[in-house]
Design a protein around this motif. Sequence first.
Motif, short mmCIF file in Angstrom:
data_model
loop_
_atom_site.label_atom_id
_atom_site.label_comp_id
_atom_site.label_asym_id
_atom_site.label_seq_id
_atom_site.Cartn_x
_atom_site.Cartn_y
_atom_site.Cartn_z
N LYS A 66 0.85 -1.19 0.00
CA LYS A 66 0.00 0.00 0.00
C LYS A 66 0.89 1.24 0.00
CE LYS A 66 -0.68 0.47 5.01
NZ LYS A 66 0.29 -0.52 5.46
N GLU A 67 0.46 2.24 -0.76
CA GLU A 67 1.20 3.50 -0.85
C GLU A 67 0.21 4.65 -0.80
OE1 GLU A 67 3.68 3.86 -4.28
OE2 GLU A 67 4.49 1.83 -4.10
N SER A 68 0.56 5.69 -0.06
CA SER A 68 -0.21 6.92 -0.15
C SER A 68 0.33 7.72 -1.33
CB SER A 68 -0.08 7.73 1.14
OG SER A 68 1.29 8.00 1.41
N PHE A 69 -0.39 8.71 -1.78
CA PHE A 69 0.09 9.50 -2.92
C PHE A 69 -0.49 10.90 -2.86
CE2 PHE A 69 -3.96 7.99 -4.27
CZ PHE A 69 -4.45 8.90 -5.20
N THR A 70 0.16 11.79 -3.57
CA THR A 70 -0.34 13.15 -3.74
C THR A 70 -0.67 13.36 -5.20
OG1 THR A 70 1.88 14.03 -4.09
CG2 THR A 70 1.06 14.03 -1.83
N ALA A 71 -1.61 14.25 -5.46
CA ALA A 71 -1.98 14.56 -6.84
C ALA A 71 -2.46 15.99 -6.93
CB ALA A 71 -3.07 13.60 -7.31
N LYS A 74 -2.40 18.07 -3.89
CA LYS A 74 -3.25 17.71 -2.76
C LYS A 74 -2.71 16.46 -2.09
CE LYS A 74 -7.57 19.47 -4.79
NZ LYS A 74 -7.95 20.42 -3.74
N ASN A 75 -2.67 16.48 -0.75
CA ASN A 75 -2.35 15.27 0.00
C ASN A 75 -3.63 14.47 0.15
OD1 ASN A 75 0.42 15.86 0.52
ND2 ASN A 75 -0.22 17.33 2.07
N THR A 76 -3.70 13.36 -0.56
CA THR A 76 -4.93 12.58 -0.53
C THR A 76 -5.04 11.77 0.75
OG1 THR A 76 -4.05 10.56 -1.51
CG2 THR A 76 -4.69 12.32 -3.03
N GLN A 77 -6.25 11.38 1.07
CA GLN A 77 -6.51 10.54 2.23
C GLN A 77 -6.65 9.07 1.80
OE1 GLN A 77 -6.92 11.65 5.63
NE2 GLN A 77 -5.87 13.36 4.69
N LEU A 78 -6.23 8.77 0.59
CA LEU A 78 -6.43 7.43 0.03
C LEU A 78 -5.13 6.65 -0.03
CD1 LEU A 78 -8.67 8.36 -3.01
CD2 LEU A 78 -9.38 7.81 -0.69
N TYR A 79 -5.27 5.35 -0.13
CA TYR A 79 -4.14 4.48 -0.37
C TYR A 79 -4.36 3.75 -1.69
CZ TYR A 79 -2.09 5.07 4.24
OH TYR A 79 -1.49 5.60 5.36
N MET A 80 -3.26 3.61 -2.42
CA MET A 80 -3.33 2.77 -3.61
C MET A 80 -2.67 1.43 -3.29
SD MET A 80 -0.58 4.59 -6.15
CE MET A 80 1.10 5.00 -5.66
N LEU A 81 -3.19 0.39 -3.92
CA LEU A 81 -2.64 -0.94 -3.78
C LEU A 81 -1.79 -1.24 -5.00
CD1 LEU A 81 -5.87 -2.72 -2.49
CD2 LEU A 81 -3.88 -2.05 -1.13
N VAL A 82 -0.58 -1.71 -4.77
CA VAL A 82 0.37 -1.98 -5.84
C VAL A 82 0.77 -3.45 -5.79
CG1 VAL A 82 2.60 -1.34 -6.86
CG2 VAL A 82 1.24 0.38 -5.61
N MET A 83 0.71 -4.11 -6.93
CA MET A 83 1.09 -5.53 -6.98
C MET A 83 2.60 -5.68 -6.84
SD MET A 83 -1.43 -7.13 -9.90
CE MET A 83 -0.93 -8.81 -9.49
N ARG A 84 3.00 -6.59 -5.98
CA ARG A 84 4.41 -6.95 -5.87
C ARG A 84 4.74 -8.04 -6.89
NH1 ARG A 84 7.26 -5.22 -1.38
NH2 ARG A 84 6.04 -4.22 0.27
N GLN A 105 8.12 2.20 -7.07
CA GLN A 105 7.41 3.15 -6.23
C GLN A 105 7.29 4.45 -7.01
OE1 GLN A 105 8.63 3.17 -2.22
NE2 GLN A 105 7.03 4.57 -1.57
N ALA A 106 6.08 4.99 -7.01
CA ALA A 106 5.76 6.10 -7.90
C ALA A 106 6.59 7.33 -7.59
CB ALA A 106 4.28 6.44 -7.80
N LEU A 107 7.35 7.78 -8.59
CA LEU A 107 8.01 9.08 -8.49
C LEU A 107 7.05 10.15 -9.01
CD1 LEU A 107 11.57 8.11 -9.80
CD2 LEU A 107 10.80 8.36 -7.43
#
Length: 386
Positions: A66-71, A74-84, A105-107
């Motif tokens: 799980k990773e948090s992200f900004t877009a 905005k600092n989002t309150q969501l998590y994205m799920l990333v496949m390992r 990991q998203a740059l």
Amino acid sequence: MTISNAKKQAVCDKYRLYLEIIYCFGNKVMLMKQLYRYAEVMGIVKSFSAFYSSITELVDADILRKESFTAYGKNTQLYMLVMRKYGIRFLEGKPDSYSVASVKQALGNERILVSIFKNQYILKKIIPRIRKDAKEFTFGAIIDLLKRDHSTVLYNKNQGISFLTEIRNEQTLQKYLDTLSIDQDVEIMQRTKRRMEDGLKKGSKASEGKGRGRLRSPEMSLKDRVENVAKRSQDLNKEEKIDNYTIDTMLAFNAYIAQIRIDKGQVKITALIFDIFNRSNIYKIVTHIACMYHMFTRYFKDEIELKIGVVSIDEYASNHLKAQAEAATIDFVTKERRDARLSHVLEKWHIDRLMQAQIEVHFVDYDITNQFLDGIKHANLVKRYF
């Protein structure tokens, strides 16, 4: 603590459907909020607590991270799920982790933003159509409907050859297709792909002796090369850009075919442009619309109708683009107000008035800001569990 492959295999087997949804609909990344929506409508789980337990098991087994992200700042309150790697390897049937590329990991946020837009389209447009037909709602039902639509929504960048090969062999379209033009475009894309593969091979040779993992270039390497090709194409003149515009060019611009259908003998195409970066550049958008129209007229023998949905992150962004499109152009010599900018730019790109009558452009939004980015007002229910 080291997790055995047997344990990972068991968890993948147990939650294969979740992995397939993330892999196919999100290109290996997906917002947990959207995945939970799929779980609800497909009847996979009866409660959020059960869903959360499943995701926790996948994360603890190193199948997902799980990773948090900004877009858009905005600092989002969501998590994205990333496949390992193991989850990707499981679905692709690969023998070891060296056979698959990891999702870095998203740059930047392009990958998750594309996933958000694509999944909003499926959840808002495709699911209601399936329900309307009173068919069983399953993962396969979504795939089947998108295939019947001849949609490219599930295609990723640099996969245009696969799509053209598919429609080239589609029996229901045979009498309408100009197969020679399609074959020519396939050859153009194959040449581009060969150039990129040659570049990858040179990079692999340069890294010899630096470890086995170096022999497989990460996913971003191919993406960087696609972008470099796109940058070089900026030097082409209008005619060259029109002639060299392909499905891969569309995909690189985050533009997708939503549907190709035959209505009373006429080819009707609906396409989507996802303005994921919220750049509000109407000129660039309209030039792509013009090039799409020219490309589709190459692919089909008869007159076509083209409907374009320009999808923004929210109503404000959509209205801003629409205002730009409808604003009158001004003759710099006479100072007279002339056509709307949309029509003016289309004409500059060789779309005359008769052709423009076959094109509809709609400006819409998927309410991305409110649902996914405005963290204080619309916090994801998953947030409090982490």
